[in-house]
Design an enzyme around this catalytic site. Sequence first.
Site, PDB file in Angstrom:
ATOM      1  N   LYS A  56     100.566 -27.305  29.025  1.00 52.49           N
ATOM      2  CA  LYS A  56      99.964 -26.122  28.392  1.00 52.49           C
ATOM      3  C   LYS A  56      98.449 -26.109  28.613  1.00 52.49           C
ATOM      4  O   LYS A  56      97.868 -25.072  28.953  1.00 52.49           O
ATOM      5  CB  LYS A  56     100.307 -26.105  26.894  1.00 52.49           C
ATOM      6  N   GLN A 100     102.040 -28.571  18.384  1.00 53.10           N
ATOM      7  CA  GLN A 100     103.207 -29.055  19.123  1.00 53.10           C
ATOM      8  C   GLN A 100     104.224 -29.670  18.149  1.00 53.10           C
ATOM      9  O   GLN A 100     103.885 -30.532  17.346  1.00 53.10           O
ATOM     10  CB  GLN A 100     102.767 -30.100  20.168  1.00 53.10           C
ATOM     11  N   ASP A 123     102.473 -19.165  19.141  1.00 53.06           N
ATOM     12  CA  ASP A 123     103.865 -19.605  19.291  1.00 53.06           C
ATOM     13  C   ASP A 123     104.829 -18.583  18.667  1.00 53.06           C
ATOM     14  O   ASP A 123     106.037 -18.644  18.899  1.00 53.06           O
ATOM     15  CB  ASP A 123     104.065 -20.964  18.598  1.00 53.06           C
TER      16      ASP A 123
END
Length: 312
Positions: A56, A100, A123
């Site tokens: 990422k 994460q 997200d």
Amino acid sequence: MLHESKKILSGKEVAEEVLDSLERRITTLRGEGVQPGLAVIIVGSDPASQVYVGSKAKAAQRCGFLSRKYELPEEITQRQLVEVIATLNQDEAIHGILVQLPLPSHIDSDVVIQAIAPAKDVDGFHFTNIGKLSAGHTADALLPCTPLGCMRLIEEVHGADLSGLCAVVVGRSNIVGKPMASLLLAANATVTVAHSRTPDLAKICAQADILVAAVGKPQLIMADCVKQGATVIDVGINRIANPAAGVGATRLVGDVDFESVNAVAGALTPVPGGVGPMTIAMLMHNTVRAAEAHHARARYPRSSPSMILPHV
Ligand code: NAD
């Protein structure tokens, strides 16, 4: 539309197209003095999470974002983690915040995710964004990256309007299965969600024109689960032993038995190289959208969010 012979849906290729299409928008933002900023938070040292976060951060750098990585110790308290997020919520240089998952067991990931400002929730896991998606307000929501990436791959085959098509999603998690079903519904598909308590999974799956597997079980989806010519999207990532490559060697596979399903499906995503790269591309897409929306709110404080958040 997909070329007849192009049966393997390469997420790598489509992800490149998504990233290329973002370039113009990033250039426009930069011309107006805005550099999209993405903060990625990782807690502890789980090797798989380290790999995901590394990919990422690399993509963010490629896009010319301000990319910040926060590597926090396993022992951090929930309160300390929420404080880091609160600081980033106020940080004008950061437009997207990603934590994460999974988090260590002493931290409630729901509490942490809900601490992210919805406008920076790249997200798409905040209840505000989930609620907007469920209500069909996709234009002003940040949508979850993996389902969004799956939709982009499905669009390669069927276009954006899935009217008349039957879709089956296997898996009902909040991060993949449920939002996937909502997006398919928003695209006019007739949607069924199957899960661990669904009897006769093969019979239900075999009705699908579009089959999305998001479970985490290798070879769950065999050829008998797949209708002739169906589009099969394999979200699963499973690491299994690979004795052919030596003692202790492993390899990545999805939830779909690639060999047998390839003989039946009309289009199929590989693992790796299918949904994975799309997830990362859609994270970049969401960060650009968040930066555009932030900039538009700063310039035109009274405009409605739906007027300022274009999707690809
Ligand atoms: P999860 O464990 O939260 O959910 C799994 C779902 O599968 C559950 O809803 C469960 O009901 C269902 N299930 C379990 N056993 C089943 C069975 N025998 N038959 C039918 N359904 C069954 O997992 P998740 O977070 O949704 O992730 C699913 C998979 O996708 C995992 O392998 C994960 O690593 C992968 N994943 C990949 C990406 C990517 O970018 N490619 C992103 C997220 C998740």
